[in-house]
Structure formats: structure tokens, C-alpha cells
Design a protein around this motif. Sequence first.
Motif, PDB file in Angstrom:
ATOM      1  N   GLY A  94       0.807  -1.232   0.000  1.00 50.71           N
ATOM      2  CA  GLY A  94       0.000   0.000   0.000  1.00 50.71           C
ATOM      3  C   GLY A  94       0.827   1.262   0.000  1.00 50.71           C
ATOM      4  N   ASP A  95       0.868   1.952   1.136  1.00 48.74           N
ATOM      5  CA  ASP A  95       1.582   3.228   1.224  1.00 48.74           C
ATOM      6  C   ASP A  95       3.042   3.070   1.628  1.00 48.74           C
ATOM      7  N   GLY A  96       3.508   1.850   1.846  1.00 49.61           N
ATOM      8  CA  GLY A  96       4.900   1.608   2.201  1.00 49.61           C
ATOM      9  C   GLY A  96       5.172   1.725   3.688  1.00 49.61           C
ATOM     10  N   ALA A  97       4.177   2.053   4.500  1.00 45.80           N
ATOM     11  CA  ALA A  97       4.366   2.183   5.950  1.00 45.80           C
ATOM     12  C   ALA A  97       4.219   0.820   6.617  1.00 45.80           C
ATOM     13  N   VAL A  98       4.736   0.726   7.841  1.00 47.23           N
ATOM     14  CA  VAL A  98       4.634  -0.511   8.626  1.00 47.23           C
ATOM     15  C   VAL A  98       3.963  -0.185   9.955  1.00 47.23           C
ATOM     16  N   TRP A  99       3.434  -1.205  10.614  1.00 49.70           N
ATOM     17  CA  TRP A  99       2.813  -1.019  11.924  1.00 49.70           C
ATOM     18  C   TRP A  99       3.899  -1.068  12.988  1.00 49.70           C
ATOM     19  N   ALA A 100       3.820  -0.171  13.954  1.00 51.75           N
ATOM     20  CA  ALA A 100       4.764  -0.162  15.065  1.00 51.75           C
ATOM     21  C   ALA A 100       4.046   0.299  16.330  1.00 51.75           C
ATOM     22  N   LYS A 101       4.575  -0.139  17.479  1.00 54.12           N
ATOM     23  CA  LYS A 101       3.982   0.216  18.768  1.00 54.12           C
ATOM     24  C   LYS A 101       4.521   1.569  19.203  1.00 54.12           C
ATOM     25  N   VAL A 102       3.615   2.442  19.649  1.00 52.35           N
ATOM     26  CA  VAL A 102       3.989   3.782  20.095  1.00 52.35           C
ATOM     27  C   VAL A 102       3.366   4.081  21.458  1.00 52.35           C
ATOM     28  N   ARG A 103       3.942   5.082  22.136  1.00 54.16           N
ATOM     29  CA  ARG A 103       3.427   5.539  23.430  1.00 54.16           C
ATOM     30  C   ARG A 103       3.245   7.053  23.326  1.00 54.16           C
TER      31      ARG A 103
END
Length: 191
Positions: free
Chosen positions: A82-91
Motif C-alpha cells: 500500500g503506502d509503504g508504511a509498517v505497523w509499530a507500537k507507540v506511546r
Amino acid sequence: MRPTSRKKMFWRWRHNPLRRPSDTAEAWIVLVTWIIALAGGVLAGQAADTAMQDSLVARRATLSAVSAVLTADADRTPVTTGDGAVWAKVRWTAVDGSTHTGLTRVEPASKAGSTVTVWTDHRGELVSSPPSATEARLQSELAGALVAFGTGGAVVGCSWAVRLRLDRRRLRDWETEWAQVDPQWRKKMNG
């Protein structure tokens, strides 16, 4: 436009001994249909465009852009194309001061501790980013166009149904008249 084609186009409006009241009614139905379809479609489209713009502005007003920190390194390669982004955990820290964690889309290979901007609702929960002003304008214009064409189509469809009933009535009247004339006509032809 040639004069003969103009006569053919407006035959329902001209005085003609063969013109029936149903022909005149159909001419008025067609005229009124086009007026309502065009005017109603434009007005409905404008109303939908305005309503969609107001809705998107209201949604944007209820969301907040906050800084979030990646809690772990992001994957190097996106799973989807898709947009080239990946899922990552954030705070992140919400407006009320509470700390939250969740998943958001970030650039591949982002390092833990780097900051990203995320969007939150009034409860401090992650939400998708609102559309930009250009995207919002495009969405509202498309919604307006769809509503305009839908409204015009509905009016034309209703007109078509009315004209179909009118045609059926004309055929019934024609059959009735023919049943009265046919015996006399056959008598003259055979006699």
C-alpha cells in the motif's frame, strides 16, 4: 437544426387533430421532469457537498495531533504494498495527562525512541488521521456529484414509470377505439 426536425421535436406542443390529451400530458411530464431533475440535482448536490464539508470540519475539530514515541524498532519491509508504511507500537500522552500505547503506521526501519505524529480523539485513543483540506474538498465534491446524479436519476426514473403507465393507458384506449371501428372498416373492405 432543420425546420422539419424542429417540427418533429415539438410535435406534442403543436395543434394537431391527432394529438390526444395524453400526448400533451406527456409533453408536460417531460418538461417538468427535466426542470426538476436539473434544478433538484444541483440543489441536492450542493446541499450534500456543504453537509460533507461541515462533517469533515467537525471531525477534524474533535481530533488532536500529538507526538508519540516508538517503543520498539519498526520492521524494515512493509507487509503490504500500500503506502509503504509498517505497523509499530507507540506511546503517547493524552491531553488529560494519561499515558497510552497502541499501534500506528510509521516509516519502515524507524528506530525506537523516534517521534511520530499520531491523531487521537477526545478520549485520547488513536484514530486515523483526518483528510487534508484538499482530500476533504475532493470527498465533499464527489459526494455532491453522486447525490446530484442520484437525485436526477431518481426523478428521471419516476418520470419513466409515469410515462410507461401513460403508454399502457394509450394502448388500452387505442384497443377500445379499434374494437369499435374494426367491424365497420371490415364491412367496407369486404363489401
